[in-house]
Design a protein around this motif. Structure first.
Motif, PDB file in Angstrom:
ATOM      1  N   GLY A   1       0.809  -1.253  -0.151  1.00 24.17           N
ATOM      2  CA  GLY A   1      -0.086  -0.203  -0.201  1.00 24.17           C
ATOM      3  C   GLY A   1       0.795   0.797  -0.090  1.00 24.17           C
ATOM      4  N   GLU A   2       0.541   2.266   1.115  1.00 24.80           N
ATOM      5  CA  GLU A   2       1.160   3.506   0.965  1.00 24.80           C
ATOM      6  C   GLU A   2       2.931   3.686   1.495  1.00 24.80           C
ATOM      7  N   VAL A   3       2.776   2.307   2.343  1.00 21.88           N
ATOM      8  CA  VAL A   3       4.235   2.890   2.959  1.00 21.88           C
ATOM      9  C   VAL A   3       5.084   2.311   1.565  1.00 21.88           C
ATOM     10  N   ALA A   4       4.769   0.484   1.161  1.00 20.80           N
ATOM     11  CA  ALA A   4       5.327   0.014  -0.265  1.00 20.80           C
ATOM     12  C   ALA A   4       5.119   1.036  -1.493  1.00 20.80           C
ATOM     13  N   ARG A   5       4.203   2.335  -1.250  1.00 21.96           N
ATOM     14  CA  ARG A   5       4.438   3.480  -2.675  1.00 21.96           C
ATOM     15  C   ARG A   5       5.779   4.499  -1.563  1.00 21.96           C
ATOM     16  N   LEU A   6       5.742   4.955  -0.561  1.00 23.70           N
ATOM     17  CA  LEU A   6       6.697   5.522   0.653  1.00 23.70           C
ATOM     18  C   LEU A   6       7.947   4.826   0.197  1.00 23.70           C
ATOM     19  N   ARG A   7       8.939   3.801   0.016  1.00 23.21           N
ATOM     20  CA  ARG A   7       9.287   2.754  -0.481  1.00 23.21           C
ATOM     21  C   ARG A   7       9.854   3.532  -2.323  1.00 23.21           C
ATOM     22  N   GLN A   8       9.304   3.274  -3.016  1.00 21.89           N
ATOM     23  CA  GLN A   8       9.239   3.915  -4.240  1.00 21.89           C
ATOM     24  C   GLN A   8       9.773   5.027  -4.321  1.00 21.89           C
ATOM     25  N   TRP A   9       9.746   6.041  -3.870  1.00 22.02           N
ATOM     26  CA  TRP A   9       9.905   7.118  -4.030  1.00 22.02           C
ATOM     27  C   TRP A   9      10.836   7.720  -3.236  1.00 22.02           C
ATOM     28  N   THR A  10      11.397   7.124  -2.392  1.00 30.50           N
ATOM     29  CA  THR A  10      12.738   7.217  -1.397  1.00 30.50           C
ATOM     30  C   THR A  10      14.036   6.911  -1.744  1.00 30.50           C
ATOM     31  N   GLU A  11      14.579   7.882  -1.655  1.00 30.81           N
ATOM     32  CA  GLU A  11      16.321   7.587  -1.742  1.00 30.81           C
ATOM     33  C   GLU A  11      16.807   7.290  -0.305  1.00 30.81           C
ATOM     34  N   VAL A  12      17.709   6.116  -0.917  1.00 32.64           N
ATOM     35  CA  VAL A  12      18.581   5.649   0.643  1.00 32.64           C
ATOM     36  C   VAL A  12      20.464   6.894   0.204  1.00 32.64           C
ATOM     37  N   PHE A  13      20.370   7.212   1.647  1.00 33.55           N
ATOM     38  CA  PHE A  13      22.111   7.411   1.172  1.00 33.55           C
ATOM     39  C   PHE A  13      22.629   6.629   2.653  1.00 33.55           C
ATOM     40  N   GLU A  14      23.881   5.840   1.179  1.00 30.31           N
ATOM     41  CA  GLU A  14      24.496   4.944   1.877  1.00 30.31           C
ATOM     42  C   GLU A  14      25.733   5.560   2.698  1.00 30.31           C
ATOM     43  N   VAL A  15      26.147   5.160   4.114  1.00 29.57           N
ATOM     44  CA  VAL A  15      27.440   4.950   4.846  1.00 29.57           C
ATOM     45  C   VAL A  15      27.723   4.315   4.989  1.00 29.57           C
ATOM     46  N   ARG A  16      29.246   4.312   5.274  1.00 28.28           N
ATOM     47  CA  ARG A  16      30.240   2.901   5.185  1.00 28.28           C
ATOM     48  C   ARG A  16      31.340   3.621   6.406  1.00 28.28           C
ATOM     49  N   MET A  17      31.513   2.733   7.126  1.00 27.00           N
ATOM     50  CA  MET A  17      32.812   2.989   8.063  1.00 27.00           C
ATOM     51  C   MET A  17      34.340   3.233   8.040  1.00 27.00           C
ATOM     52  N   VAL A  18      35.125   3.906   8.339  1.00 26.05           N
ATOM     53  CA  VAL A  18      36.520   4.095   7.898  1.00 26.05           C
ATOM     54  C   VAL A  18      36.931   4.563   8.441  1.00 26.05           C
TER      55      VAL A  18
END
Length: 339
Positions: A301-318
């Motif tokens: 439903g709406e939560v799936a649509r939110l995931r579809q329109w959301t970008e992810v900011f990926e980070v890594r530990m250095v």
């Protein structure tokens, strides 16, 4: 609504609420300290690296665990993960399958860790060992569980947020410490200070006085990117959402607004409609953390649509001195062979 840590925990000076709760904190301190001093009830057949922290809340344990797995693989090892599966419903030992399981079942951290190797979710950590053994791992990275004496640790790394350190230095509920600092520090093998800040510097000095190796690390964007000019509505339900928002700002992302949710928050259809509605009416793009995105997986439903329109900011530990960490792991493997 998920519980949130009180603000007075993170003040450097004693506050009235902390003083009022001191009798309860003294009792908690005694019980937690006694529990930590108990002898382990189980030992794995392969070395166990525990990634923990002194306080309640997020400090960067999961990115640290992922970085450890990468270093272990660089040393020719086959790491696996053991986690309680906080926020998930699994009560029996379970090998995580990203195609079958969602955050409601195994927790968001487990889904992220499963990208790097076998993950077993088990509230009773020793009970999860046979599944990892069958998976053929030769070293176990345990995400959290430092204060739990059930499973012996061969290397205990304590992650400290440089910006907040150990807060006011009091034990719960007067402060964020899970157990007395002296008891925890005595059982830590090394400290990992994440990011700059005077609170982290103070912990660095304490670790050095206790004779513990101290490693500096920072969270960095996993990829360099062109952010464009259209502003973002950044949202997050993690231990310290402001860390995510500040990281985005330092990375150069144009931030229009931010929305913080409680740690491990489960997004509802109403939340999705609110975020999507604001994005549409205010001309904002949506962006969140990898943990939050994991909690949106297998949604409908709406939560799936939110995931579809959301970008992810990926980070890594250095790590500033990755060679030191690799040497600690090598030493653990040397001591453990043969077991």
């Amino acid at each position: 609504m998920k519980w949130q840590a009180p603000r007075f925990w993170w003040r450097q000076r004693s506050s009235l609420p902390a003083l009022a709760l001191a009798p309860v904190a003294a009792l908690w301190s005694a019980v937690a300290g006694r529990r930590m001093r108990r002898a382990p009830s189980a030992r794995a057949s392969v070395p166990v690296i525990c990634v923990g922290n002194f306080v309640v809340g997020g400090a960067g344990k999961t990115p640290t665990a992922l970085a450890l797995a990468r270093i272990c693989m660089g040393l020719g090892l086959a790491p696996g993960f053991l986690t309680r599966g906080y926020g998930g419903s699994a009560r029996e030992p379970l090998m995580v399958d990203r195609k079958l399981h969602d955050a409601a079942r195994v927790g968001d951290e487990a889904l992220l860790l499963a990208e790097a190797g076998p993950v077993v979710v088990s509230p009773d950590r020793p009970a999860g060992l046979p599944l990892l053994q069958r998976a053929g791992v030769d070293i176990i990275i345990m995400d959290d569980g430092f204060q739990n004496p059930a499973l012996a640790k061969d290397l205990a790394l304590l992650v400290v947020d440089g910006a907040t350190g150990i807060g006011n230095g009091w034990v719960m509920p007067s402060g964020p410490l899970r157990a007395p600092l002296r008891t925890q520090l005595a059982r830590a093998d090394a400290l990992v200070i994440v990011g700059p800040g005077e609170p982290g510097d103070r912990m660095l000095r304490r670790g050095a006085r206790a004779g513990r190796p101290v490693l500096r690390a920072r969270l960095m964007p996993a990829l360099q990117r062109d952010w464009g000019t259209e502003p973002y509505l950044a949202f997050a339900g993690i231990g310290r959402p402001e860390k995510f928002f500040n990281s985005l700002d330092r990375a150069g992302a144009p931030i229009g607004d931010v929305k913080a949710f409680p740690d491990h928050y489960v997004y509802t259809a109403e939340d999705a409609r609110m975020l999507l509605g604001r994005a549409e009416t205010e001309g904002l793009r949506l962006i969140t953390t990898a943990k939050d995105f994991a909690r949106l997986s297998r949604a409908e439903g709406e939560v799936a649509r939110l995931r579809q329109w959301t970008e992810v900011f990926e980070v890594r530990m250095v790590f500033e001195n990755e060679e030191l960490l690799a040497s600690l792991i090598t030493a653990v493997m040397r001591r453990a062979s043969p077991r």
